[in-house]
Structures are given as C-alpha cells and as structure tokens.
Design an enzyme around this catalytic site. Structure first.
Site, PDB file in Angstrom:
ATOM      1  N   CYS A  18      38.268  55.885  73.482  1.00  0.00           N
ATOM      2  CA  CYS A  18      37.507  54.686  73.839  1.00  0.00           C
ATOM      3  C   CYS A  18      38.284  53.391  73.661  1.00  0.00           C
ATOM      4  O   CYS A  18      37.815  52.331  74.065  1.00  0.00           O
ATOM      5  CB  CYS A  18      36.214  54.641  73.024  1.00  0.00           C
ATOM      6  SG  CYS A  18      34.946  55.759  73.663  1.00  0.00           S
ATOM      7  N   SER A  49      22.559  44.986  80.541  1.00  0.00           N
ATOM      8  CA  SER A  49      23.101  46.346  80.553  1.00  0.00           C
ATOM      9  C   SER A  49      22.868  47.012  79.203  1.00  0.00           C
ATOM     10  O   SER A  49      22.597  46.359  78.201  1.00  0.00           O
ATOM     11  CB  SER A  49      24.591  46.315  80.879  1.00  0.00           C
ATOM     12  OG  SER A  49      25.300  45.595  79.896  1.00  0.00           O
TER      13      SER A  49
END
Length: 346
Positions: A18, A49
């Site tokens: 990530c 979001s």
C-alpha cells in the site's frame, strides 16, 4: 534469497504494497472535479468517498464494490497473493459488508515462470474463499513491474453499511491491528531488523478483518474505516474531516508490531512516509510525541486493521468480545467536538 519479482530486489522504499498508493493530497485534488452523481441508489460514491462504493439494489440489499492492487512487498509469490487479496477484501469488511465475488486484477512480466504466477492466483483464491466469497475470473496484462489485487463485490443491508464520515463526539477510538508493517518489512530488508521479525508482520497482513467486523456489528459503531496506505494519521484525518469532528489520539497507546519502533528510531522510512506527511500537514497537531511514534503514525500499512469510532455505552461489551476471541483491540483515543486530529504524547 533472490526475489522473482524484479532485478535487484524488492524496492520496498519505492512503493511495495500500500506504500504504492497515489499521494492522498493529489487524489483529493483529482476527485474534487467530479460532479456528485444524481442518483438515490448510489449511497456512497465520491461525495464523500469511502473505502468502497455502495449501490442500493432494493429496500433490503446494497452492493459494496471496491478494487485494490499493488506491486509485491514480499518475495514469496503465495504470500504476496494472500496479502493482496486480504487487503482488497478488507475494504468490504470495513463497510460492514460480506464479500460475494472477486475478480483478479493482475500485471506480470512474461519472464516469470508459470509456477510463480499460479502461486499468486491460488493463494488469492484461498483467501477469497476464507472471506466467504468466490474468485470467478479477472484480467491479466503484461508488465515489467508485477502487480496484483482484486475487484470485490459484497453485500449488506442498507442500514448496516458503515461509513468513515459518521464519527460522533463522545465516541471512543479503537484499532484492531498492530501498526508498523511498512517499517518492519523495510527494516528487515535493509538489515536493521532481524529477518525473523518479518514473520509477525506478514502474518498480520494475511489476516482478514472478517472476525473483527463480526464482533463490531452488535456494538453498532458510529464510524469505521481500515488503516492502509495513508497511515493511521492520514486515515484519522479522513474520518475527522468527513465527520466534522476532532479526533484525539494518545500516542503511547498506539500498538506497534515488534521491531517497528526500533526501525523508526534507526531512521527507516518507507516510500509512502513523505507523501503521508504532506497529506496531513496542517491537519494533525502533534503535542510532545516521540519521533518513533510520530513515524509509526505516518507509516503506510498494508491490509491494516479497522479504525473504529464507538459509542461509549458499547465499550465494555466490545472489549470483552475481543478479549474472549483473543483478538487485538487497542483503545487509542476518542472523538470530541472540533476539527482536525490531535496526537498527544505521554
């Protein structure tokens, strides 16, 4: 041991796992130009979001849809497949849903042998089944830099969807996994930490957040998100700003993987550290926080734990449930009226 993925090693400081995420500040600028979708069926999209999109099918069901993929962060292909799959599946658990179906999103060099690629697929398939879903296909392209992940569809009842934008003043803040996956892997890769310390970090990254989500459900959390590439501080900023609250974190309560603080003290940094600091600049107030804990909070996590904002009345029951299952549940702070994130030292 040589890696099958790239000439010259893993390149963890460049962006494996990530840590490969696009900078959060640039993402904010990019999605700001999208107009809100005018549909009463899209419950969660880009305004604001969240960890996944949510689409209402009918009065009883919603679809939860997410996609996540990244370059390798470990040498073993099967381990990479399991971590990448867990990371994608965990977005569905972070929204309160159950995975149904997954598709592979893959890019591999043609120089890789079939056994290597097959090991990635097989491990991902096993992880999807462990999550209660099915891996039903996907799309693969040729690329010199290998990447793998999943597009995942899950489901939930409309009233059971968790968001990161609904934390409430008075809530208690919890984390369900230890921090420092990037620091431990990078530290071991550079010889700062013993290689044996990688095992616990790898085991945690392979772990689904399914059990934690199941225990959270009866506790009716106010807000939930998973801590991944933007680090604890970055994801806390998202929760605080979208909820219109202040989050207070007690730095000494932040749980660390063995070796993570030692790596931080030795000036080990992953590729996402600088980008995460740029994202939270002016949004996180540090008060007497030791440098190692500061670094731990900015460290990009891969397949990290759930960050949970929980009403005070449900605290005792949740702590007992996690204790009985032997699962990590670290009480790291609270939510109050105000704005931003404040991190307090000892």
């Amino acid at each position: 041991m040589s890696t099958p993925w790239a000439q010259g090693g893993l390149g963890l400081t460049v962006g494996g796992g990530c840590a490969a995420k696009f900078p959060a500040r640039r993402l904010e600028e990019l999605v700001r130009g999208f107009a809100p979708v005018d549909s009463d069926r899209l419950l969660v999209g880009l305004a604001p979001s969240d960890d996944a999109a949510v689409y209402r099918l009918d009065d009883e069901r919603v679809l939860i849809f997410t996609i996540d993929f990244f370059p390798p962060l470990v040498e073993d292909p099967a381990t990479f497949g399991a971590i990448a799959a867990a990371n994608a599946l965990n977005d569905v658990f972070a929204m309160g849903g159950a995975p149904l179906l997954a598709l592979s999103v893959a890019a591999f060099s043609e120089d890789l042998d079939n056994d290597t690629v097959a090991a990635v697929f097989a491990a991902a398939d096993a992880k999807v089944r462990e999550a209660g879903g099915l891996l039903a296909g996907g799309h693969t392209i040729r690329d010199q830099e290998s990447k793998y992940g999943l597009a995942v569809v899950g489901t939930a009842a409309p009233d059971d969807v968790w968001r990161k934008s609904t934390a409430q003043p008075g809530d208690v803040l919890y984390l369900t996994k230890l921090l420092g996956t990037g620091l431990v892997l990078a530290g071991a890769n550079r010889g700062v930490l013993p290689e044996a310390l990688q095992a616990e970090a790898v085991a945690q990254m392979c772990k689904l957040n399914r059990a934690a989500a199941e225990l959270l459900r009866p506790a009716q959390p106010s807000a939930v998100t998973d801590v991944t590439g933007f680090g604890l501080f970055g994801h806390s900023v998202e929760m605080a700003e979208r909820s219109g609250v202040r989050i207070v974190i007690e730095a000494e309560r932040m749980p660390a993987l063995p070796g993570a603080l030692e790596a931080a003290a030795a000036q080990v940094r992953t590729g996402g550290d600088r980008r995460n600091r740029e994202f939270v600049a002016g949004r996180v107030e540090l008060a007497d926080v030791p440098d190692a804990l500061d670094t731990l909070g900015h460290d990009p996590q891969t397949a990290g734990g759930l960050l949970v904002s929980l009403p005070q009345q449900h605290v005792a029951a949740l702590e007992a449930a996690f204790r009985d299952r032997g699962l990590v549940l670290a009480r790291i702070g609270w939510v109050e009226q105000g704005t931003g994130v404040q991190v307090r030292g000892g």
